[in-house]
Design a protein around this motif. Structure first.
Motif, PDB file in Angstrom:
ATOM      1  N   ALA A 404     -35.170   6.627  -0.682  1.00  0.00           N
ATOM      2  CA  ALA A 404     -34.587   6.838   0.803  1.00  0.00           C
ATOM      3  C   ALA A 404     -33.603   5.649   1.062  1.00  0.00           C
ATOM      4  CB  ALA A 404     -35.854   6.389   1.528  1.00  0.00           C
ATOM      5  N   ASN A 405     -33.335   4.741   0.158  1.00  0.00           N
ATOM      6  CA  ASN A 405     -32.352   3.618   0.271  1.00  0.00           C
ATOM      7  C   ASN A 405     -30.999   4.174  -0.412  1.00  0.00           C
ATOM      8  OD1 ASN A 405     -34.170   1.731   1.376  1.00  0.00           O
ATOM      9  ND2 ASN A 405     -34.903   1.404  -0.678  1.00  0.00           N
ATOM     10  N   ASP A 406     -30.979   5.605  -0.770  1.00  0.00           N
ATOM     11  CA  ASP A 406     -29.927   6.004  -1.510  1.00  0.00           C
ATOM     12  C   ASP A 406     -29.171   6.982  -0.854  1.00  0.00           C
ATOM     13  OD1 ASP A 406     -29.912   4.324  -4.011  1.00  0.00           O
ATOM     14  OD2 ASP A 406     -31.971   5.360  -4.474  1.00  0.00           O
ATOM     15  N   PRO A 407     -27.994   7.255  -0.767  1.00  0.00           N
ATOM     16  CA  PRO A 407     -27.255   8.365  -0.325  1.00  0.00           C
ATOM     17  C   PRO A 407     -27.965   9.617  -0.805  1.00  0.00           C
ATOM     18  CG  PRO A 407     -25.723   6.801  -0.725  1.00  0.00           C
ATOM     19  CD  PRO A 407     -26.970   6.460  -1.590  1.00  0.00           C
ATOM     20  N   ALA A 408     -27.522  10.807  -0.060  1.00  0.00           N
ATOM     21  CA  ALA A 408     -28.014  12.091  -0.230  1.00  0.00           C
ATOM     22  C   ALA A 408     -27.541  12.839  -1.428  1.00  0.00           C
ATOM     23  CB  ALA A 408     -27.749  12.956   0.970  1.00  0.00           C
ATOM     24  N   SER A 409     -28.278  13.678  -2.155  1.00  0.00           N
ATOM     25  CA  SER A 409     -27.926  14.559  -3.136  1.00  0.00           C
ATOM     26  C   SER A 409     -28.784  15.868  -2.915  1.00  0.00           C
ATOM     27  CB  SER A 409     -27.978  14.198  -4.486  1.00  0.00           C
ATOM     28  OG  SER A 409     -27.356  12.936  -4.647  1.00  0.00           O
ATOM     29  N   VAL A 410     -28.144  17.117  -3.165  1.00  0.00           N
ATOM     30  CA  VAL A 410     -28.929  18.291  -3.036  1.00  0.00           C
ATOM     31  C   VAL A 410     -28.621  19.160  -4.345  1.00  0.00           C
ATOM     32  CG1 VAL A 410     -29.340  18.565  -0.690  1.00  0.00           C
ATOM     33  CG2 VAL A 410     -27.231  19.690  -1.717  1.00  0.00           C
ATOM     34  N   ILE A 411     -29.502  19.924  -4.924  1.00  0.00           N
ATOM     35  CA  ILE A 411     -29.362  20.558  -5.996  1.00  0.00           C
ATOM     36  C   ILE A 411     -29.911  22.004  -5.932  1.00  0.00           C
ATOM     37  CG2 ILE A 411     -29.663  20.793  -8.768  1.00  0.00           C
ATOM     38  CD1 ILE A 411     -28.511  18.053  -7.837  1.00  0.00           C
ATOM     39  N   GLY A 590     -21.037  10.024   3.696  1.00  0.00           N
ATOM     40  CA  GLY A 590     -20.279   9.615   2.449  1.00  0.00           C
ATOM     41  C   GLY A 590     -20.304   8.063   2.103  1.00  0.00           C
ATOM     42  N   TYR A 591     -20.594   7.648   1.000  1.00  0.00           N
ATOM     43  CA  TYR A 591     -20.712   6.143   0.718  1.00  0.00           C
ATOM     44  C   TYR A 591     -19.770   5.815  -0.577  1.00  0.00           C
ATOM     45  CZ  TYR A 591     -24.223   6.125   4.431  1.00  0.00           C
ATOM     46  OH  TYR A 591     -25.087   6.347   5.482  1.00  0.00           O
ATOM     47  N   LYS A 592     -19.494   4.521  -0.680  1.00  0.00           N
ATOM     48  CA  LYS A 592     -19.184   4.019  -1.876  1.00  0.00           C
ATOM     49  C   LYS A 592     -19.932   2.733  -2.349  1.00  0.00           C
ATOM     50  CE  LYS A 592     -15.379   1.221   0.128  1.00  0.00           C
ATOM     51  NZ  LYS A 592     -14.009   0.825  -0.075  1.00  0.00           N
ATOM     52  N   GLY A 695     -16.140   9.529  -0.965  1.00  0.00           N
ATOM     53  CA  GLY A 695     -17.701   9.629  -0.953  1.00  0.00           C
ATOM     54  C   GLY A 695     -18.513  10.812  -1.063  1.00  0.00           C
ATOM     55  N   HIS A 696     -17.914  11.772  -0.908  1.00  0.00           N
ATOM     56  CA  HIS A 696     -18.255  13.079  -1.031  1.00  0.00           C
ATOM     57  C   HIS A 696     -18.078  13.944  -2.122  1.00  0.00           C
ATOM     58  CE1 HIS A 696     -19.787  13.154   3.350  1.00  0.00           C
ATOM     59  NE2 HIS A 696     -18.597  12.619   3.563  1.00  0.00           N
ATOM     60  N   LYS A 697     -18.849  14.356  -2.972  1.00  0.00           N
ATOM     61  CA  LYS A 697     -18.300  14.989  -4.281  1.00  0.00           C
ATOM     62  C   LYS A 697     -19.308  16.177  -4.656  1.00  0.00           C
ATOM     63  CE  LYS A 697     -16.782  12.736  -7.765  1.00  0.00           C
ATOM     64  NZ  LYS A 697     -16.539  12.064  -9.224  1.00  0.00           N
ATOM     65  N   VAL A 716     -21.930  10.260  -2.582  1.00  0.00           N
ATOM     66  CA  VAL A 716     -21.711   8.633  -2.887  1.00  0.00           C
ATOM     67  C   VAL A 716     -20.650   8.825  -3.903  1.00  0.00           C
ATOM     68  CG1 VAL A 716     -23.752   8.508  -4.484  1.00  0.00           C
ATOM     69  CG2 VAL A 716     -22.828   6.345  -3.680  1.00  0.00           C
ATOM     70  N   GLU A 717     -19.798   7.783  -4.103  1.00  0.00           N
ATOM     71  CA  GLU A 717     -18.718   7.714  -5.104  1.00  0.00           C
ATOM     72  C   GLU A 717     -19.422   7.141  -6.093  1.00  0.00           C
ATOM     73  OE1 GLU A 717     -15.335   5.485  -3.953  1.00  0.00           O
ATOM     74  OE2 GLU A 717     -14.907   6.845  -2.410  1.00  0.00           O
ATOM     75  N   GLY A 718     -19.043   7.369  -7.344  1.00  0.00           N
ATOM     76  CA  GLY A 718     -19.760   6.965  -8.610  1.00  0.00           C
ATOM     77  C   GLY A 718     -20.615   7.921  -9.408  1.00  0.00           C
ATOM     78  N   VAL A 719     -21.198   8.938  -8.577  1.00  0.00           N
ATOM     79  CA  VAL A 719     -21.905   9.788  -9.079  1.00  0.00           C
ATOM     80  C   VAL A 719     -21.053  11.025  -9.721  1.00  0.00           C
ATOM     81  CG1 VAL A 719     -23.875  11.539  -8.740  1.00  0.00           C
ATOM     82  CG2 VAL A 719     -23.950   9.422  -7.738  1.00  0.00           C
TER      83      VAL A 719
END
Length: 737
Positions: A404-411, A590-592, A695-697, A716-719
């Motif tokens: 829950a401390n990390d930005p969102a992802s969906v698959i 979106g985050y970095k 931040g959005h990928k 999140v940037e970096g993913v």
């Protein structure tokens, strides 16, 4: 002459109208399975063309002395020319059937003996020395039992490079006897090159000329020829490789082995002649006894249920009897003709793409089942991708450390069975730790271009405009240098229009919208390269398309999108951020990552010295869309069906309109279509598109031949969602053998 065979093909139209207007069979009586197969073709063929990336198909079916023929797709991708029942296709080895009929005409006239050594008739070329040369008879050449080499004959790119037939037969790897004649079936295109030479020597005429006079015209195959079309011949389909790259019309010295151009209607005529059992055949080039002999299996020392008659391949059917015909495969072409004389049924399938065997395999399997009530075992076994518990565990593990401390992802992962994996991870707002859900909208950045492309193509399909229209017609404020660029060039990133991001003066940045982005083009005096000459990604191109859509419809982009795409496709949780409304409050922000912490980098908010400020960017067309994973999947499905766009327009979108040599986000990229890119993965075609902004990928990877889709959306940037998507795709795509 058999009246059923030579009756004019107006009956094709009558038959089609009958099926469109009259229900199959009377009420209360089970419909004929073959008639059901025919009526399903209008759904089945487009689905197969899109699944296997094949530009066009023409199919003819003979049943109960009626002929049904129909065409689908595009005969030429560049011009969007439609095929018809009279469009010529190269039919590769089906050419051997005409060669066999031509030779048998000479046999029937007593000019050639089936059991004579072929060398008796040849003076311009001789078989290389072998103790078995006298056993190489005309009969064995026709039935592929002569033990010869050269399974496939060579092709040539230009007519001035085509050698004489004797020179081809004597090439570096000449046609020669490699096993004892009569021992087994050994397919040899070179053997039919020898038969072509035999025809020329016996008749003292060019093979193509004699075949036309002795067989094609008497049969009524009036649209068949061994003449190679010009490159832009509108009466012929255009050949493509398996990646939909255009190929030339190749030339053959061995025309009789692989060089025939013909139509579905003409091959239906040949099919009828093949199945003839009785009646008046006085005007046929061959009598009924000769035709029956050609269908008789050749005898060999090593039996094989899949054998040959004289020119005809013989395939055992799943219930009883055999199919007689031939398949064909050249670079750019795939075809099949199969007849079942015992029931009077036949099918012809013509395709203008290399290695398009899966299309005719699936159609043949459906057809044989309709005729005999059973599919071929093995050959027709269902080929489906099974998503396993191990696959689920693999994807779960990729996100095992997301909390829950990390930005969102969906698959989302889907295959032919439907959606097989669909999960959300992390928080849509890290500060409040609000969990992301599958209904959370993400900013999808350049994935929006596929939405824009779909609407642009839809208006073209409706006749509202043409893709060859110049953009200056709809956006007159453009500088003169950009007005001549076409809509198609904007769609395929071949316009040369500079990307507006490279023109922004960030020191004096006061926000951005479509009007400002277009005005920035005044800073330049010319295109970056001549329009249509090469590829370079340009966001400006899609902003121009959005403005053009508004101009031609008199409506806002979001209204056009809603009417032409979202509503028809069942997309209900997607919105356009054009400044008229606020961004969705429940969006994934979106985050970095900076100094071990997540810093807000949302597209609509910029962080300066720890303070959040409005980013004030409301451009759309190239981006500007918020969407959920389910809606993105629904959009992707638009390009794998004819639910919104008809098949010809979908094919234009997914075909490479320009070839790409540079390295992109997905490796092994072949080219760009309209809103999509085409790559290969383990020798399988994949279609993809990505989005990346502040931040959005996100990424969509589609595997059409396996009816599979992988969508990864992150905030999140970096993913690297492309890496994740390909890891999942690699579990779907079969490993190379």
């Amino acid at each position: 002459m058999n009246g059923q065979l030579m009756r004019p093909f107006t009956r094709v139209i009558v038959f089609l109208l009958f099926f469109l207007a009259v229900p199959l069979r009377s009420s209360g009586i089970d419909p004929d399975p073959v008639e059901n197969f025919i009526t399903r073709l209008d759904r089945r063929v487009p689905e197969l063309l899109l699944r296997y990336n094949v530009p066009s198909a023409v199919v003819a079916v003979i049943h109960e002395e009626q002929t049904y023929s129909r065409s689908w797709g595009l005969a030429d991708l560049k011009s969007a020319r439609l095929p018809s029942n009279t469009t010529k296709y190269n039919v590769a080895s089906i050419s051997k059937l005409i060669t066999a009929w031509t030779v048998m005409r000479l046999v029937q006239e007593g000019k050639v003996s089936l059991d004579a050594p072929v060398q008796r008739y040849l003076s311009r070329w001789k078989l290389p020395p072998s103790k078995w040369n006298r056993e190489v008879t005309v009969r064995r050449l026709l039935s592929h039992t002569a033990g010869l080499s050269m399974a496939a004959v060579p092709q040539y790119g230009q007519t001035n490079l085509v050698p004489s037939l004797p020179a081809m037969l004597s090439s570096k790897e000449p046609v020669r006897v490699v096993e004892q004649p009569g021992h087994s079936f050994k397919y040899s295109g070179g053997g039919f090159a020898i038969l072509q030479l035999l025809v020329e020597e016996v008749t003292k005429q060019p093979f193509a000329r004699y075949a036309e006079l002795a067989v094609l015209k008497p049969l009524g195959m009036v649209n068949s020829t061994f003449k190679v079309p010009e490159e832009n011949d509108t009466n012929s389909a255009t050949p493509y490789d398996k990646n939909l790259r255009q190929l030339p019309h190749y030339h053959f010295a061995a025309q009789g082995a692989a060089g025939l151009y013909t139509t579905a209607n003409d091959l239906a005529v040949l099919s009828r002649a093949t199945m003839t059992k009785d009646g008046d055949s006085s005007s046929f080039p061959l009598d009924l006894t000769t035709i029956a002999l050609m269908r008789s299996p050749a005898k060999v020392a090593k039996p094989d249920p899949f054998g040959y008659g004289l020119g005809y391949s013989i395939v055992p059917l799943p219930v009883s009897g055999s199919g007689f015909g031939h398949a064909g495969s050249n670079d750019g072409w795939t075809s099949v003709l199969t007849t079942i004389p015992q029931s009077g049924d036949a099918i012809v399938v013509l395709l203008n793409r290399s290695d398009a065997f899966p299309v005719y395999r699936d159609l043949m399997c459906d057809w044989v089942e309709s005729v005999q009530g059973k599919r071929w075992p093995g050959f027709c076994d269902a080929r489906s991708q099974v998503w396993t518990k191990e696959d689920t565990a693999f994807v779960d593990q990729l996100f095992a450390n997301v909390t829950a401390n990390d930005p969102a992802s969906v698959i989302l992962v889907a295959n032919s069975s439907g959606v097989v994996y669909r999960k959300a991870f992390g928080s849509r707002d890290v500060q409040t730790k609000t969990p992301v859900t599958l209904d959370t909208p993400f900013y999808i950045a350049s994935l929006a271009k596929s939405f824009t492309a779909a609407v642009t193509l839809k208006l073209a399909e409706e006749g509202k405009w043409s893709l060859t229209d110049k953009i200056g017609k709809y956006v007159p404020s453009l500088p003169d240098y950009a007005k001549g660029v076409t809509l198609a060039q904007l769609l395929s990133h071949t316009s040369g229009v500079p990307d507006y991001y490279s023109l922004i003066d960030y020191a004096n940045y006061q926000g951005m919208d479509n009007t400002k982005a277009i005005a920035l083009l005044q800073k330049r005096r010319q295109l970056e390269f001549p329009a249509g000459s090469t590829y370079k990604y340009s966001n400006t191109g899609y902003i121009l398309l959005a403005s053009a859509l508004e101009k031609i419809t008199g409506k806002s982009f979001k209204e056009v999108l809603q009417e032409r795409l979202l509503e028809p496709a069942g997309i209900g949780h997607t919105s356009v951020y054009d400044g008229s409304d606020s961004a969705p409050v429940d969006r994934a922000k979106g985050y970095k990552r900076a100094e071990g912490k997540y810093v807000l980098s949302d597209y609509q908010v910029v962080t300066i010295d720890g303070q959040e400020y409005p980013f004030r960017a409301t451009t759309y067309g190239a981006g500007g869309i918020y969407s959920t994973v389910d809606d993105v999947f629904a959009m992707a499905q638009v390009f794998s069906s004819d639910k919104v766009l008809s098949v010809p327009w979908v094919l234009q979108a997914i075909a490479p309109q320009v070839l790409i040599k540079e390295s992109l986000e997905i490796p092994d990229t072949i080219g760009a279509g309209y809103g999509w890119f085409l790559s290969t993965r383990n020798n399988v075609n994949i279609l993809w598109t990505t989005g990346d902004m502040a931040g959005h990928k996100s990424v969509i990877v589609r595997i059409p031949s396996l009816q599979s889709t992988v969508i990864v959306m992150t905030s999140v940037e970096g993913v690297e969602p492309e890496v994740i998507a390909l890891q999942i795709a690699d579990r779907i795509i079969p490993k190379p053998k």
